[in-house]
Design a protein around this motif. Sequence first.
Motif, PDB file in Angstrom:
ATOM      1  N   ALA A  27       0.826  -1.239  -0.032  1.00  0.00           N
ATOM      2  CA  ALA A  27      -0.044   0.071  -0.238  1.00  0.00           C
ATOM      3  C   ALA A  27       0.908   1.348  -0.230  1.00  0.00           C
ATOM      4  N   THR A  28       2.088   1.151   0.353  1.00  0.00           N
ATOM      5  CA  THR A  28       2.917   2.395   0.139  1.00  0.00           C
ATOM      6  C   THR A  28       3.812   2.605  -1.244  1.00  0.00           C
ATOM      7  N   HIS A  29       3.396   1.499  -2.020  1.00  0.00           N
ATOM      8  CA  HIS A  29       4.237   1.530  -3.479  1.00  0.00           C
ATOM      9  C   HIS A  29       3.366   2.582  -4.278  1.00  0.00           C
ATOM     10  N   ARG A  30       4.071   3.440  -5.078  1.00  0.00           N
ATOM     11  CA  ARG A  30       3.450   4.523  -5.634  1.00  0.00           C
ATOM     12  C   ARG A  30       2.776   3.927  -7.024  1.00  0.00           C
ATOM     13  N   GLU A  31       3.169   2.747  -7.399  1.00  0.00           N
ATOM     14  CA  GLU A  31       2.786   2.194  -8.635  1.00  0.00           C
ATOM     15  C   GLU A  31       1.143   1.388  -8.433  1.00  0.00           C
ATOM     16  N   ALA A  51      -2.000  -2.499 -10.672  1.00  0.00           N
ATOM     17  CA  ALA A  51      -0.861  -1.600 -11.176  1.00  0.00           C
ATOM     18  C   ALA A  51      -1.064  -0.477 -12.029  1.00  0.00           C
ATOM     19  N   LEU A  52      -0.669   0.752 -11.880  1.00  0.00           N
ATOM     20  CA  LEU A  52      -0.801   1.652 -12.870  1.00  0.00           C
ATOM     21  C   LEU A  52       0.737   1.991 -13.165  1.00  0.00           C
ATOM     22  N   CYS A  53       1.164   1.821 -14.500  1.00  0.00           N
ATOM     23  CA  CYS A  53       2.476   2.155 -14.837  1.00  0.00           C
ATOM     24  C   CYS A  53       2.477   2.776 -16.197  1.00  0.00           C
ATOM     25  N   THR A  54       3.710   3.287 -16.417  1.00  0.00           N
ATOM     26  CA  THR A  54       3.749   4.124 -17.854  1.00  0.00           C
ATOM     27  C   THR A  54       3.757   3.396 -19.191  1.00  0.00           C
ATOM     28  N   ASP A  55       4.306   2.124 -19.150  1.00  0.00           N
ATOM     29  CA  ASP A  55       4.259   1.308 -20.208  1.00  0.00           C
ATOM     30  C   ASP A  55       4.827  -0.109 -19.892  1.00  0.00           C
ATOM     31  N   PRO A  56       4.766  -0.996 -20.728  1.00  0.00           N
ATOM     32  CA  PRO A  56       5.191  -2.462 -20.425  1.00  0.00           C
ATOM     33  C   PRO A  56       6.549  -2.657 -19.972  1.00  0.00           C
ATOM     34  N   LEU A  62       6.179  -1.808 -16.139  1.00  0.00           N
ATOM     35  CA  LEU A  62       5.437  -2.668 -15.602  1.00  0.00           C
ATOM     36  C   LEU A  62       6.372  -3.762 -15.051  1.00  0.00           C
ATOM     37  N   HIS A  63       7.187  -4.337 -16.237  1.00  0.00           N
ATOM     38  CA  HIS A  63       8.061  -5.363 -16.027  1.00  0.00           C
ATOM     39  C   HIS A  63       9.260  -4.907 -14.840  1.00  0.00           C
ATOM     40  N   ARG A  64       9.727  -3.760 -14.771  1.00  0.00           N
ATOM     41  CA  ARG A  64      10.539  -3.047 -13.661  1.00  0.00           C
ATOM     42  C   ARG A  64       9.975  -3.298 -12.639  1.00  0.00           C
ATOM     43  N   TYR A  65       8.711  -2.745 -12.452  1.00  0.00           N
ATOM     44  CA  TYR A  65       7.934  -3.001 -11.079  1.00  0.00           C
ATOM     45  C   TYR A  65       7.897  -4.376 -10.461  1.00  0.00           C
ATOM     46  N   VAL A  66       7.339  -5.435 -11.454  1.00  0.00           N
ATOM     47  CA  VAL A  66       7.112  -6.848 -11.158  1.00  0.00           C
ATOM     48  C   VAL A  66       8.595  -7.374 -10.750  1.00  0.00           C
ATOM     49  N   THR A  67       9.506  -7.097 -11.456  1.00  0.00           N
ATOM     50  CA  THR A  67      10.758  -7.843 -11.216  1.00  0.00           C
ATOM     51  C   THR A  67      11.747  -7.310 -10.160  1.00  0.00           C
ATOM     52  N   GLU A  68      11.781  -5.952 -10.021  1.00  0.00           N
ATOM     53  CA  GLU A  68      12.475  -5.316  -9.095  1.00  0.00           C
ATOM     54  C   GLU A  68      11.762  -5.139  -7.639  1.00  0.00           C
TER      55      GLU A  68
END
Length: 324
Positions: A254-258, A275-280, A283-289
């Motif tokens: 709940a603290t994640h900006r995404e 998740a609300l991300c700029t592009d795929p 989203l990949h960066r958010y999921v993996t990192e």
Amino acid sequence: MLDDLDRALVHALRVDGRAPFNRIAAVLDVSPQTVARRYRRLRAEAGLRVVGLADPHRAGRAQWLLRLTAGPHTAQNLAQALVRRTDTAWVKLTSGGTEITAIVDTGPGPDGHSLLLRDIPRTAAVTDVSAHCLLHTYRGGPTAWPVSTEALSEEQQDRLRPTAAGPPSGGLDPADLTLLGALHRDGRTPLGDLAAATGRTPATVARRLAELRSDGTVFLDVELDARLLGAGMQALLWIGVAPAHLDRVGRALATHRELAFVAATTGPSNLAALALCTDPVDLHRYVTERLGAVPEITALESAPVLRTLKAAGPVPAPPGHGRS
């Protein structure tokens, strides 16, 4: 994309969706006419709308996250049928347009579960269905997506926050349902119109609304096309976490900006998120990192959102059409 004044106006409405334009204008240091003009433009072009909602737990209701799968030729019609229902919200097409997700509001007793128990089983177009009860919401409802609340300083937000806090509301009573229905259609409905709809005086309506809002029984949500805030890629996430770590992981996510929505649910995946991300790539960066760095997450499924057909509020009927 929204400019700085648009973002400030959206943030102001997040703080108080019923704040008068002259108060918003004073905080933003512009004229009331400018605020009114920007508001009308955002309503027409960006899907901006203030929606009054009841806290489901205080109202004695439950919410379910519904997942339906249908054939590519029938999914659109099925999704539109869900849009027209009064007990649904956040209807989305995902996964190539063959999966539909929606939030279903249910009341006590079998009659309150008509969609889950009667209507869907009779729909031949549905090839698969699962329903997950929302047990606890960590982000969503009154807690907004952080990207939409970054334009104003704390001092500006303090000047906008409602000051007329009333005594505890005692929960919704039958006489409040008409008031809530009007706010659900437009959270900025003037007091005079609310009074006419409910048969109360404007002063009584103002006092009762202050009571309902002060203890969280009723809150105001703000709808906006998230793409205008840079969210070109949306995805629903179904996350598995060991029960002993569920609450801690939910609070951390709940603290994640995404993430615009995080909730604990029933079912094999016990956390659901949007998740609300700029592009795929983002989203990949958010999921993996970010998610990949949380060792308690044991499973993850993602479903790209192709289209949001209905948000929190009702979808207006086209001109010349009767209500369904």
